[in-house]
Design an enzyme around this catalytic site. Sequence first.
Site, PDB file in Angstrom:
ATOM      1  N   LYS A  14     -31.600 -10.589  13.133  1.00  0.00           N
ATOM      2  CA  LYS A  14     -32.597  -9.510  13.073  1.00  0.00           C
ATOM      3  C   LYS A  14     -33.823  -9.963  13.842  1.00  0.00           C
ATOM      4  O   LYS A  14     -34.063 -11.159  13.983  1.00  0.00           O
ATOM      5  CB  LYS A  14     -32.994  -9.229  11.619  1.00  0.00           C
ATOM      6  CG  LYS A  14     -33.560  -7.852  11.406  1.00  0.00           C
ATOM      7  CD  LYS A  14     -32.467  -6.818  11.171  1.00  0.00           C
ATOM      8  CE  LYS A  14     -32.974  -5.410  11.169  1.00  0.00           C
ATOM      9  NZ  LYS A  14     -31.913  -4.479  10.745  1.00  0.00           N
ATOM     10  N   ALA A  61     -32.344   9.297   8.242  1.00  0.00           N
ATOM     11  CA  ALA A  61     -32.407  10.527   7.433  1.00  0.00           C
ATOM     12  C   ALA A  61     -31.844  11.703   8.234  1.00  0.00           C
ATOM     13  O   ALA A  61     -31.141  12.569   7.683  1.00  0.00           O
ATOM     14  CB  ALA A  61     -33.851  10.807   7.021  1.00  0.00           C
ATOM     15  N   GLY A  84     -37.755   9.600   3.898  1.00  0.00           N
ATOM     16  CA  GLY A  84     -37.828   9.303   5.323  1.00  0.00           C
ATOM     17  C   GLY A  84     -37.597  10.551   6.146  1.00  0.00           C
ATOM     18  O   GLY A  84     -37.227  11.613   5.611  1.00  0.00           O
ATOM     19  N   PHE A  85     -37.837  10.444   7.443  1.00  0.00           N
ATOM     20  CA  PHE A  85     -37.460  11.542   8.356  1.00  0.00           C
ATOM     21  C   PHE A  85     -37.146  10.981   9.730  1.00  0.00           C
ATOM     22  O   PHE A  85     -37.263  11.653  10.745  1.00  0.00           O
ATOM     23  CB  PHE A  85     -38.561  12.618   8.415  1.00  0.00           C
ATOM     24  CG  PHE A  85     -39.861  12.170   9.067  1.00  0.00           C
ATOM     25  CD1 PHE A  85     -40.769  11.397   8.368  1.00  0.00           C
ATOM     26  CD2 PHE A  85     -40.165  12.541  10.374  1.00  0.00           C
ATOM     27  CE1 PHE A  85     -41.960  10.982   8.968  1.00  0.00           C
ATOM     28  CE2 PHE A  85     -41.353  12.138  10.978  1.00  0.00           C
ATOM     29  CZ  PHE A  85     -42.251  11.347  10.268  1.00  0.00           C
ATOM     30  N   GLY A  86     -36.690   9.726   9.769  1.00  0.00           N
ATOM     31  CA  GLY A  86     -36.344   9.081  11.034  1.00  0.00           C
ATOM     32  C   GLY A  86     -34.878   9.276  11.374  1.00  0.00           C
ATOM     33  O   GLY A  86     -34.213  10.179  10.860  1.00  0.00           O
ATOM     34  N   ASP A 102     -33.974  -0.450  14.988  1.00  0.00           N
ATOM     35  CA  ASP A 102     -34.232  -0.370  13.547  1.00  0.00           C
ATOM     36  C   ASP A 102     -35.490   0.500  13.464  1.00  0.00           C
ATOM     37  O   ASP A 102     -35.799   1.247  14.407  1.00  0.00           O
ATOM     38  CB  ASP A 102     -34.443  -1.777  12.947  1.00  0.00           C
ATOM     39  CG  ASP A 102     -34.401  -1.802  11.417  1.00  0.00           C
ATOM     40  OD1 ASP A 102     -33.307  -1.853  10.853  1.00  0.00           O
ATOM     41  OD2 ASP A 102     -35.467  -1.741  10.773  1.00  0.00           O
TER      42      ASP A 102
HETATM   43  O1  2IT Z   1     -29.946  -2.372   9.715  1.00  0.00           O
HETATM   44  C1  2IT Z   1     -29.076  -2.228  10.582  1.00  0.00           C
HETATM   45  O2  2IT Z   1     -27.869  -2.432  10.345  1.00  0.00           O
HETATM   46  C2  2IT Z   1     -29.498  -1.813  11.914  1.00  0.00           C
HETATM   47  N1  2IT Z   1     -30.689  -1.627  12.123  1.00  0.00           N
HETATM   48  C3  2IT Z   1     -28.500  -1.637  13.016  1.00  0.00           C
HETATM   49  C4  2IT Z   1     -28.153  -2.946  13.646  1.00  0.00           C
HETATM   50  C5  2IT Z   1     -27.267  -2.859  14.849  1.00  0.00           C
HETATM   51  O3  2IT Z   1     -27.050  -3.918  15.446  1.00  0.00           O
HETATM   52  O4  2IT Z   1     -26.788  -1.780  15.203  1.00  0.00           O
END
Ligand code: 2IT
Length: 445
Positions: free
Chosen positions: A124, A240, A235-237, A164
């Site tokens: 991440k 959602a 949420g509204f992204g 993300d």
């Molecule tokens: O939390 C997640 O699984 C993501 N933000 C997607 C991660 C990805 O590599 O597609």
Amino acid sequence: MKASILLQNLEQKHPGEKEFLQAVREVLISIEDIYNAHPEFESLQIAERLVEPDRVFMFKVPWMDDNGKVQVNTGYRIQFNNAIGPYKGGLRFHASVNLSILKFLGFEQIFKNALTTLPMGGGKGGSDFNPRGKSDAEIMRFCQAFMLELWKYIGPETDIPAGDIGVGSREIGYLYGMYRKLAHENTGILTGKGLSYGGSLIRPEATGFGAVYFLKHMLACQQTELAGKTVLLSGFGNVAWGVALKATELGAKVVTLSGPDGFIYDKDGLNEEKIDYMLDLRASNNDVIAPYADRFPSAVFIPGKKPWEVKADIAMPCATQNELDGNDARQLIANGIQIVAEVSNMGCTPEAIDLFIGHQIPYGPGKAVNAGGVATSGLEMSQNAMKINWTKKEVDERLHQIMHSIHEKCLEYGTRPDGYIDYMKGANIAGFMKVAEAMLAQGVI
Ligand code: 2IT
């Protein structure tokens, strides 16, 4: 392994990393019994090795804003565990980003990615850059400055970032452009790419669609179905949006959305026009949901509150970590909630989860429910590697299969003698067992 002792040591070593410690605690408690039934795990210190990231990159991101003022942010990439495949996980751009939040997300990603059945390890990254109110040119300059440092640490066979919170197709485009220029090659270095340069059909919808496919299996186990059910979303992204699209298509009535400013209750439920409007609202970069109620008279805006006070059949948190706490859970339970499918990563606090499980309410944890997003990233990687594009139908069918198999794994490890399905325990154990097996086979490295 004694979860409480390992946790104590970890707390001493990383005081203040509260989100990370929360995520580790949940997993260690879930796996403790099965772990201790396998002496080989203990003799090779699998748990101690799992809770320590392979490496953490932290770097300066200087950039110039539209007023010619120099801004400085911090960038991160956590390469947590690559026992089953290259590091894979999103980038989060949000003012709240810090080491603890990215370590919790990277740790969760290990188990989520293992659940997808695809060969992907956990990683991440992101930055404390706040996209709110930034111009398109500022976003581009920030993404370019961020990639100028990040590109040294990633690679299409080593570490493949994606989006993300705060990182969508626009940001992925700018990040990809800079990587391509620096590396002097076109590879599947990022997922969530645009269709014109290597992206996959269904990837934008995948997290939400996958969550609804998982929810359908949860409902089937309760001998019921989605059509006619009332659903609360936060949420509204992008997440959602995908849930709203699929749940509405399948006959559910989605009655809430939310932002940092409060939530909207739409008594008529969402429809195509309203779901499209979510994209406009998000694109406006203001991070407020209130304008929805001005635009659609069937809705009211409730400032400063969360949607969990509304009576409904199903709750699906789609915003961010710890957005649903013990008080929210009590309110949902008092209102007769039937199922909670968490779509955000660690969206429910430990107290909320204990309450749901204590009341025998099926609770699907984010790492199972939202795994369709990263799974479809895995499918994008496969297409990039083969230099072909699958049709919408092919990708969607694979996503269906993957969500079904994750649900089966949860049943396998999470079904209690009394028939209650502890999805949290099931997902944690299933994800862990795959990674632990790979670590055992590969020796102490
Ligand atoms: O939390 C997640 O699984 C993501 N933000 C997607 C991660 C990805 O590599 O597609």
